[in-house]
Design a protein around this motif. Structure first.
Motif, PDB file in Angstrom:
ATOM      1  N   LYS A  59      65.515  37.297  36.215  1.00  0.00           N
ATOM      2  CA  LYS A  59      66.862  37.321  37.643  1.00  0.00           C
ATOM      3  C   LYS A  59      67.789  36.752  37.804  1.00  0.00           C
ATOM      4  N   LEU A  60      68.001  34.988  36.894  1.00  0.00           N
ATOM      5  CA  LEU A  60      69.046  34.384  36.768  1.00  0.00           C
ATOM      6  C   LEU A  60      69.712  34.803  35.467  1.00  0.00           C
ATOM      7  N   PHE A  61      71.226  34.714  35.950  1.00  0.00           N
ATOM      8  CA  PHE A  61      72.384  34.903  35.037  1.00  0.00           C
ATOM      9  C   PHE A  61      72.437  37.059  34.851  1.00  0.00           C
ATOM     10  N   LYS A  62      72.544  37.277  36.361  1.00  0.00           N
ATOM     11  CA  LYS A  62      72.464  38.235  36.025  1.00  0.00           C
ATOM     12  C   LYS A  62      72.917  39.205  37.467  1.00  0.00           C
ATOM     13  N   SER A  63      74.216  39.585  36.820  1.00  0.00           N
ATOM     14  CA  SER A  63      75.718  40.087  37.666  1.00  0.00           C
ATOM     15  C   SER A  63      74.756  40.629  39.098  1.00  0.00           C
ATOM     16  N   PHE A  64      75.527  39.847  40.378  1.00  0.00           N
ATOM     17  CA  PHE A  64      74.919  40.493  41.764  1.00  0.00           C
ATOM     18  C   PHE A  64      73.342  40.290  42.041  1.00  0.00           C
ATOM     19  N   SER A  65      72.803  39.190  41.071  1.00  0.00           N
ATOM     20  CA  SER A  65      71.664  39.519  41.803  1.00  0.00           C
ATOM     21  C   SER A  65      71.231  38.101  42.706  1.00  0.00           C
ATOM     22  N   GLN A  66      70.310  37.805  43.284  1.00  0.00           N
ATOM     23  CA  GLN A  66      70.264  36.917  43.765  1.00  0.00           C
ATOM     24  C   GLN A  66      68.752  36.035  44.272  1.00  0.00           C
ATOM     25  N   ILE A  67      68.133  35.238  44.066  1.00  0.00           N
ATOM     26  CA  ILE A  67      67.223  34.751  44.031  1.00  0.00           C
ATOM     27  C   ILE A  67      66.789  34.587  45.908  1.00  0.00           C
ATOM     28  N   SER A  68      65.448  34.578  46.205  1.00  0.00           N
ATOM     29  CA  SER A  68      64.969  33.434  47.135  1.00  0.00           C
ATOM     30  C   SER A  68      64.077  32.790  47.037  1.00  0.00           C
ATOM     31  N   THR A  69      64.590  31.314  48.400  1.00  0.00           N
ATOM     32  CA  THR A  69      64.364  30.111  47.893  1.00  0.00           C
ATOM     33  C   THR A  69      62.600  30.001  48.542  1.00  0.00           C
ATOM     34  N   GLY A  70      62.557  30.813  49.442  1.00  0.00           N
ATOM     35  CA  GLY A  70      61.473  30.647  49.958  1.00  0.00           C
ATOM     36  C   GLY A  70      61.422  29.578  50.768  1.00  0.00           C
ATOM     37  N   THR A  71      62.478  28.611  51.819  1.00  0.00           N
ATOM     38  CA  THR A  71      62.534  28.260  52.614  1.00  0.00           C
ATOM     39  C   THR A  71      63.037  29.054  54.246  1.00  0.00           C
ATOM     40  N   GLY A  72      63.500  30.524  53.460  1.00  0.00           N
ATOM     41  CA  GLY A  72      64.454  31.005  54.539  1.00  0.00           C
ATOM     42  C   GLY A  72      65.800  30.871  54.514  1.00  0.00           C
ATOM     43  N   ARG A  73      66.519  29.699  53.794  1.00  0.00           N
ATOM     44  CA  ARG A  73      67.790  29.028  53.685  1.00  0.00           C
ATOM     45  C   ARG A  73      68.676  30.498  53.519  1.00  0.00           C
ATOM     46  N   GLN A  74      69.471  30.868  53.795  1.00  0.00           N
ATOM     47  CA  GLN A  74      70.452  32.250  53.716  1.00  0.00           C
ATOM     48  C   GLN A  74      71.360  31.053  52.995  1.00  0.00           C
ATOM     49  N   THR A  75      72.466  31.259  51.501  1.00  0.00           N
ATOM     50  CA  THR A  75      73.180  30.506  50.779  1.00  0.00           C
ATOM     51  C   THR A  75      74.199  31.377  49.941  1.00  0.00           C
ATOM     52  N   GLY A  76      74.248  33.404  50.932  1.00  0.00           N
ATOM     53  CA  GLY A  76      75.792  33.334  50.655  1.00  0.00           C
ATOM     54  C   GLY A  76      75.736  33.833  49.468  1.00  0.00           C
ATOM     55  N   GLY A  77      77.073  34.528  48.827  1.00  0.00           N
ATOM     56  CA  GLY A  77      77.740  34.408  47.469  1.00  0.00           C
ATOM     57  C   GLY A  77      77.317  35.951  47.416  1.00  0.00           C
ATOM     58  N   THR A  78      78.525  36.440  45.857  1.00  0.00           N
ATOM     59  CA  THR A  78      78.367  37.035  45.639  1.00  0.00           C
ATOM     60  C   THR A  78      76.892  37.416  44.835  1.00  0.00           C
ATOM     61  N   GLY A  79      76.507  36.320  43.787  1.00  0.00           N
ATOM     62  CA  GLY A  79      75.722  36.922  43.264  1.00  0.00           C
ATOM     63  C   GLY A  79      76.365  37.134  41.746  1.00  0.00           C
ATOM     64  N   LEU A  80      77.254  36.655  41.100  1.00  0.00           N
ATOM     65  CA  LEU A  80      78.344  36.339  40.168  1.00  0.00           C
ATOM     66  C   LEU A  80      78.085  35.457  39.505  1.00  0.00           C
ATOM     67  N   GLY A  81      77.520  34.273  40.007  1.00  0.00           N
ATOM     68  CA  GLY A  81      77.822  33.247  39.964  1.00  0.00           C
ATOM     69  C   GLY A  81      77.089  32.374  38.787  1.00  0.00           C
ATOM     70  N   LEU A  82      76.036  32.534  38.460  1.00  0.00           N
ATOM     71  CA  LEU A  82      75.600  32.417  37.397  1.00  0.00           C
ATOM     72  C   LEU A  82      75.912  32.918  36.013  1.00  0.00           C
ATOM     73  N   ALA A  83      76.332  34.680  35.988  1.00  0.00           N
ATOM     74  CA  ALA A  83      76.057  35.394  35.062  1.00  0.00           C
ATOM     75  C   ALA A  83      77.675  35.473  35.070  1.00  0.00           C
ATOM     76  N   LEU A  84      78.769  34.840  35.945  1.00  0.00           N
ATOM     77  CA  LEU A  84      79.658  34.659  35.012  1.00  0.00           C
ATOM     78  C   LEU A  84      79.896  33.617  34.086  1.00  0.00           C
ATOM     79  N   CYS A  85      78.655  32.369  34.627  1.00  0.00           N
ATOM     80  CA  CYS A  85      78.724  30.722  33.601  1.00  0.00           C
ATOM     81  C   CYS A  85      78.360  31.856  32.534  1.00  0.00           C
ATOM     82  N   LYS A  86      77.538  32.248  32.278  1.00  0.00           N
ATOM     83  CA  LYS A  86      76.197  32.768  31.338  1.00  0.00           C
ATOM     84  C   LYS A  86      77.646  34.165  30.270  1.00  0.00           C
ATOM     85  N   LYS A  87      78.506  34.723  30.799  1.00  0.00           N
ATOM     86  CA  LYS A  87      79.998  34.951  30.061  1.00  0.00           C
ATOM     87  C   LYS A  87      80.751  34.582  29.140  1.00  0.00           C
ATOM     88  N   ILE A  88      81.109  33.290  30.323  1.00  0.00           N
ATOM     89  CA  ILE A  88      81.993  31.987  29.768  1.00  0.00           C
ATOM     90  C   ILE A  88      81.439  31.049  28.264  1.00  0.00           C
TER      91      ILE A  88
END
Length: 572
Positions: free
Chosen positions: A511-540
């Motif tokens: 699921k990593l590096f896909k646009s608007f995709s967020q993964i579960s941390t397994g700890t219940g922690r909410q990380t927030g964000g749009t899910g574009l960070g890693l996808a944007l890194c991949k594009k750059i």
């Protein structure tokens, strides 16, 4: 093979029957000779008996002359009677006319002897002397007949042995010739039946081949795709039913004589003849999007595969082509492109519309926070700091969306400069130093010092590194984050961000590096964000002709990295 076995079995039976008949005839001849020999032996025994009784009569006669005893005279008469009986038996056995004449003469002599013996008185010496003369004549005749019979018996034995030798020779030759005949006949029948089997096998194979061809032709006719063959000049040789349907021709129409130029619009025909066929001759196959020309005059897009078929010697024989109507697919693609364009325009519009009021809010909060508009108490300042932090976060999110849209549409401008990647890493580390000082996380650097300068957009690579370090900080409560750089085979530079956080579960790696995709941390922690960070890194990184990846074991941390080429390839 069944008929062959029957014939091969019947032939030895005929041979056995012929041999049996031959040996039966041999047995009959042998029995015939044996009977003739036995008959001759019986004749000789009868004659010997006659001679023996004649000698007894002579002996009885001599005793009678000496003694005058009547008993000897009686023995004499008895011996004559027995001689007569044996002689008559021998006469019955002899079949040779000459011997029969002799026997008849002797029979008259014996009759005379017997008759004289009965008429004369025992004391009549004249009569006895007369009988004595007759007896001598008879004795000589008997010996002569015995010698003749003995000679004939020897001749018969010699003839029988010669006959048996001839029979033996004939048997050996006959058996050899018969076996040779049987062998040759068996071989010829075997070869004939083998030839018949070969013909039947060839007939079956030919029928199977025709059935397969008919089956393949039915499959080709049932196919919805245009399937046809042509020579290397573009003359159509074969076509299936779908070809007529796609060209709008009646099913009973004759397409022989059609050329590639007749089935395609001018531009597509030129494309196939000038580009496709030379490519096939050079490499064996060619694939492209072309178009077919309908009978009513309109053209429609097709996905065309053109390939070369070789003969048994491996030489080019003819061309084959498969064309699929992609009109529906093109409509879907166009609809999808239109939708993506609308989405991109809508996202850009919304982002720009949000950026303007957000800028006003950010400036207003800053003015109040800096007490330019008047003093604020500590509680108010805390609220303002929270508002300022969330306004900055929202601004970053809007910038990420806008940057992603630009990269996806290839509208992002890259300012490529030859520079040091280690300097960029150092700058990013310094920007996080104050933030990480408040947490139990150390930020270390392990850089290879002899790295050459490479061509890249500094702001975009900083954006990638900041994003990766931010992710590491989000998922690491304590421990360390390590930034590294190293040369790879003298052709590229690898930059890594390693953390000691919770890591990523195996099923989430895809699921990593896909646009608007967020993964579960397994700890219940909410990380927030749009899910574009890693996808944007991949594009750059891809716009820098590099690659991006991750290594992670859940519970042991993660290592995100990107690789940039040392040689400049001409950036997008």
């Amino acid at each position: 093979m069944g008929r062959k076995r029957v014939l091969i079995l019947i032939l030895p039976l005929f041979a056995v029957a012929a041999l049996s008949l031959f040996f039966y005839k041999v047995s009959v001849e042998s029995r015939k000779f044996s009977m003739q020999v036995d008959h001759a032996i019986d004749v000789m025994n009868a004659l010997r008996g006659t001679r023996s009784y004649m000698e007894e009569a002579d002996s009885a006669k001599d005793q009678f002359l000496k003694t005058g005893n009547e008993e000897y005279r009686a023995e004499y008469d008895a011996a004559l009677n027995l001689m007569w009986r044996n002689f008559n038996y021998a006469g019955l056995l002899i079949v040779d006319p000459l011997q029969q004449n002799r026997i008849n003469s002797l029979r008259r002599v014996i009759n005379s002897i017997i008759n004289e013996s009965k008429k004369e008185i025992a004391q009549s010496l004249v009569s006895i002397d007369s009988n004595n003369q007759l007896m001598k004549i008879f004795h000589a005749q008997i010996i002569q007949i015995l010698e003749i019979q003995t000679t004939e018996l020897k001749q018969r034995n010699m003839a029988e042995q010669a006959s048996f030798r001839r029979i033996d020779q004939m048997s050996t030759s006959g058996i050899f010739l018969l076996l040779l005949f049987c062998s040759m006949t068996s071989f010829l029948i075997y070869q004939l039946m083998r030839h018949i089997d070969d013909l039947e096998k060839a007939h079956r194979e030919e029928k199977e081949r025709r059935d397969k061809i008919q089956g393949l032709l039915r499959i080709l006719d049932e196919s919805p795709d245009f399937i046809g063959t042509s020579d290397f000049e573009g003359n159509l040789k074969y076509h299936n039913v779908a070809a007529k349907k796609m060209l709008g021709l009646p099913l009973d129409s004759n397409m022989e004589g059609l050329k590639i130029a007749d089935m395609h619009p001018a531009w597509a025909a030129k494309f196939v003849l000038e580009k496709g066929i030379p490519e096939v001759l050079a490499h064996g196959s060619w694939q492209a999007e072309t178009a077919l020309l309908h009978r009513l005059g309109h053209e429609f897009p097709v996905s065309q595969v053109l390939f070369m078929v070789k003969d048994e010697q491996g030489k080019p024989a003819y061309l084959a082509t498969i064309m699929r109507d992609i009109s529906a697919l093109k409509r879907i693609q166009n609809d999808l492109l239109d939708a993506m364009k609308v989405k991109s325009e809508f996202t850009s519009m919304v982002s720009h519309e949000l950026r303007t009021p957000l800028t006003v809010i950010k400036e207003s909060v800053a003015i109040v926070y800096d007490e330019t508009a008047g003093p604020v108490n500590p509680d108010q300042k805390d609220f303002l700091e929270t508002a300022k932090r969330n306004v900055d976060r929202l601004g970053r999110l809007i910038n990420d969306v806008l940057d992603y849209q630009k990269l996806e549409s290839h509208h992002m401008e890259m300012r490529m400069v030859q520079q040091s990647i280690n300097d960029v890493i150092q700058e990013v580390r310094n920007s996080f130093e104050i933030v990480l000082a408040k947490r139990s996380i150390s930020l270390e650097m392990r850089l290879q010092t002899d790295l050459p300068n490479i061509n890249f957009d500094k702001d975009k690579i900083i954006q990638v590194l900041v994003n990766l370090v931010n992710n590491a900080v989000k998922f690491t409560d304590r421990g360390s984050i390590i930034l590294t750089s190293q040369m790879i085979d003298g052709k590229a530079i690898k930059v890594s961000v390693k953390d000691s956080g919770i890591g990523i579960m195996k099923e989430d790696l895809d699921k990593l590096f896909k646009s608007f995709s967020q993964i579960s941390t397994g700890t219940g922690r909410q990380t927030g964000g749009t899910g574009l960070g890693l996808a944007l890194c991949k594009k750059i990184i891809e716009h820098h002709h590099g690659t991006v990846g991750v290594d992670s074991v859940y519970g042991q941390g993660s290592t995100f990295y990107f690789i940039l080429p040392i040689e400049e390839k001409g950036m997008d």
